[in-house]
Design a protein around this motif. Structure first.
Motif, PDB file in Angstrom:
ATOM      1  N   TRP A   8       0.837  -1.200   0.000  1.00  0.00           N
ATOM      2  CA  TRP A   8       0.000   0.000   0.000  1.00  0.00           C
ATOM      3  C   TRP A   8       0.870   1.247   0.000  1.00  0.00           C
ATOM      4  O   TRP A   8       1.863   1.301   0.725  1.00  0.00           O
ATOM      5  N   PRO A   9       0.480   2.269  -0.783  1.00  0.00           N
ATOM      6  CA  PRO A   9       1.309   3.468  -0.828  1.00  0.00           C
ATOM      7  C   PRO A   9       1.383   4.182   0.529  1.00  0.00           C
ATOM      8  O   PRO A   9       0.546   3.980   1.402  1.00  0.00           O
ATOM      9  N   LEU A  10       2.408   5.023   0.650  1.00  0.00           N
ATOM     10  CA  LEU A  10       2.647   5.785   1.877  1.00  0.00           C
ATOM     11  C   LEU A  10       1.935   7.137   1.781  1.00  0.00           C
ATOM     12  O   LEU A  10       2.000   7.806   0.747  1.00  0.00           O
ATOM     13  N   SER A  28       3.099   9.498   9.128  1.00  0.00           N
ATOM     14  CA  SER A  28       2.681   8.894   7.873  1.00  0.00           C
ATOM     15  C   SER A  28       2.078   7.531   8.143  1.00  0.00           C
ATOM     16  O   SER A  28       2.151   7.015   9.259  1.00  0.00           O
ATOM     17  N   LEU A  29       1.463   6.971   7.123  1.00  0.00           N
ATOM     18  CA  LEU A  29       0.877   5.634   7.248  1.00  0.00           C
ATOM     19  C   LEU A  29       0.668   5.046   5.860  1.00  0.00           C
ATOM     20  O   LEU A  29       0.803   5.746   4.855  1.00  0.00           O
ATOM     21  N   HIS A  30       0.347   3.773   5.806  1.00  0.00           N
ATOM     22  CA  HIS A  30       0.061   3.119   4.534  1.00  0.00           C
ATOM     23  C   HIS A  30      -1.431   2.911   4.385  1.00  0.00           C
ATOM     24  O   HIS A  30      -2.125   2.588   5.356  1.00  0.00           O
ATOM     25  N   ALA A  32      -4.557   1.876   1.026  1.00  0.00           N
ATOM     26  CA  ALA A  32      -4.761   1.564  -0.391  1.00  0.00           C
ATOM     27  C   ALA A  32      -5.271   2.784  -1.156  1.00  0.00           C
ATOM     28  O   ALA A  32      -4.921   2.982  -2.314  1.00  0.00           O
ATOM     29  N   ASP A  33      -6.115   3.597  -0.517  1.00  0.00           N
ATOM     30  CA  ASP A  33      -6.634   4.790  -1.191  1.00  0.00           C
ATOM     31  C   ASP A  33      -6.887   5.901  -0.175  1.00  0.00           C
ATOM     32  O   ASP A  33      -6.669   5.718   1.026  1.00  0.00           O
ATOM     33  N   GLU A  34      -7.390   7.042  -0.673  1.00  0.00           N
ATOM     34  CA  GLU A  34      -7.471   8.216   0.199  1.00  0.00           C
ATOM     35  C   GLU A  34      -8.514   8.050   1.303  1.00  0.00           C
ATOM     36  O   GLU A  34      -8.322   8.523   2.426  1.00  0.00           O
ATOM     37  N   ASP A  43      -7.592   6.568  13.235  1.00  0.00           N
ATOM     38  CA  ASP A  43      -7.245   5.550  14.244  1.00  0.00           C
ATOM     39  C   ASP A  43      -5.835   5.711  14.803  1.00  0.00           C
ATOM     40  O   ASP A  43      -5.597   5.448  15.973  1.00  0.00           O
ATOM     41  N   VAL A  44      -4.900   6.097  13.931  1.00  0.00           N
ATOM     42  CA  VAL A  44      -3.503   6.116  14.363  1.00  0.00           C
ATOM     43  C   VAL A  44      -3.136   7.429  15.056  1.00  0.00           C
ATOM     44  O   VAL A  44      -2.379   7.445  16.018  1.00  0.00           O
ATOM     45  N   TYR A  45      -3.700   8.543  14.573  1.00  0.00           N
ATOM     46  CA  TYR A  45      -3.207   9.848  15.057  1.00  0.00           C
ATOM     47  C   TYR A  45      -4.211  10.671  15.862  1.00  0.00           C
ATOM     48  O   TYR A  45      -3.873  11.757  16.305  1.00  0.00           O
TER      49      TYR A  45
END
Lengths: 97, 325
Positions: A8-10, A28-30, A32-34, A43-45
């Protein structure tokens, strides 16, 4: 071996912490799409109410200056101390300015 | 610690460049991903941050074991939030490692095929609910000892990840101590359970800091590069000095007959853990090594169709959007 095409893109994540503040890069995170990038960023930040708005941009779209350009980019500003208000001595008698 | 026995890589580059790099570090300048850095610095950091990230991810497993069996809905919600934080910490750290030029998939593969390690502590089983208390109190407590100074580490993305992690970590330790307080004010059986958890987790927690510095061959270079901020022995001493009074408060006995206050050094004298056991666990022979890697392998394999499927879906949507324009 890992296939870079299937990773998955960064995405770089920017969060507006409170109303009235600008968005700030938080990490940053990975994804598949926006749409997934925004959900993952939530969830992460922002698990502890850190944000009221999220921007995500794929990392490959960011153009960055290079460390070796430091001289040509920033040195010209060094000699222009008169851009700072403290360059000018205003007598105390004049009052606040 | 979460990163134990990280081998620092030798570097044979232009001495002038190395000296200039060291001068930046000595001046407390942060090194950023696009800056020049010695090959050894890059490799050592990838190994250290990767190991730290893997520890956060594998560290979810012993606690995940108790989510469905937490004694109350509130405890369950709290444990779920804590385990979710560990996933977040793993992600911050993987991203920091990726800025050094290694991909996320490569990092995962290196964990699965054994080229990269995770902390020895997560190879011990969590047998009772009191273990959730002991893990939060001792394991997260030991992690904090190491992570607070790492907020000042020389590599910018690593330092910033540590700042985020430290903000969240103190919730983890407090929730563990809260579980221990509850158990210790409960029935005799609950107190025995708490004591048993301390007995099993005390020495593995001391092992988290890694072997004594006199046996550590990699400390000097890593400390010069400021990717290791304190010696293993300093941190272990600090942890013991902080934790023993907490155990006394709980009315629990630290399982170390030789533990005595040493007024001269202003700290406790304590017994070393069994280092033979530590090396054996690192070699893969701990009680849960096989189970932990098998769980990560299963998640990686079972998730493959999701990873590929979502990429295919994203590509299809992008193509449809282009066609509509």
């Amino acid at each position: 071996m890992s296939d870079p095409k299937t990773e998955w893109p960064l995405w770089e994540v920017f969060i507006r912490g409170q109303h009235g503040m600008s968005h700030r890069h938080v990490g940053s995170l990975h994804a598949a799409d926006e749409a997934m990038a925004i959900k993952n960023a939530r969830d992460v930040y922002t698990r502890r109410n850190e944000g009221v708005s999220i921007w995500v941009v794929e990392a490959r779209h960011i153009a960055a200056s290079s460390p070796s350009d430091k001289g040509p980019l920033y040195e010209p500003a060094n000699s222009k101390v008169y851009r700072h208000p403290t360059f000018f001595d205003i007598p105390d008698d004049v009052g606040a300015m | 610690m979460y990163a134990q026995m990280v081998k620092s890589e030798a570097t044979d580059e232009d001495p002038a460049r190395l000296a200039a790099f060291q001068a930046r570090i000595d001046a407390d300048e942060k090194i950023e991903p696009k800056d020049w850095m010695p090959v050894g610095y890059r490799k050592t950091l990838i190994r250290q941050i990767g190991q730290h990230a893997h520890s956060e991810i594998v560290g979810q497993l012993p606690e995940g074991n108790w989510i469905t069996r937490a004694p109350t809905l509130e405890r369950k919600a709290i444990l779920l939030a804590k385990v979710q934080d560990e996933a977040g910490h793993g992600l911050y750290l993987y991203c920091a490692a990726e800025t050094l030029g290694v991909s996320r998939d490569e990092l995962t593969e290196m964990l699965l095929d054994g080229r990269m390690k995770y902390s020895s502590i997560f190879n011990y089983p969590t047998l009772t609910w009191a273990d959730m208390g002991a893990v939060g109190w001792l394991v997260d407590g030991a992690a904090i000892m190491n992570q607070v100074p790492l907020q000042r580490t020389s590599f910018g993305p690593y330092a910033r990840a540590m700042v985020r992690i430290c903000k969240e970590e103190s919730f983890h330790q407090r929730q563990g101590f809260d579980i221990m307080m509850k158990m210790c004010s409960g029935t005799d059986a609950q107190k025995r359970m708490a004591q048993d958890a301390l007995n099993r987790f005390w020495y593995p927690s001391l092992m988290m800091f890694g072997p004594s510095d006199k046996d550590s061959v990699h400390s000097a270079q890593s400390m010069a590069w400021k990717i290791k901020m304190n010696t293993n022995d300093e941190l272990r001493q600090k942890f013991v000095d902080q934790t023993v009074p907490q155990a006394e408060y709980l009315g629990l006995n630290v399982p170390d007959k030789s533990l005595t206050w040493n007024a001269d050094k202003g700290g406790y004298d304590f017994a070393e853990p069994d280092w033979a056991e530590f090396y054996d666990v690192l070699r893969g022979n701990g009680p849960c090594n096989v189970e932990r890697i098998a769980a990560r392998q299963k998640a990686w394999d079972d998730g493959a169709w999701v990873r590929y499927g979502l990429m295919a879906h994203a590509a299809k949507r992008r193509a449809a959007k282009l066609a509509a324009q």
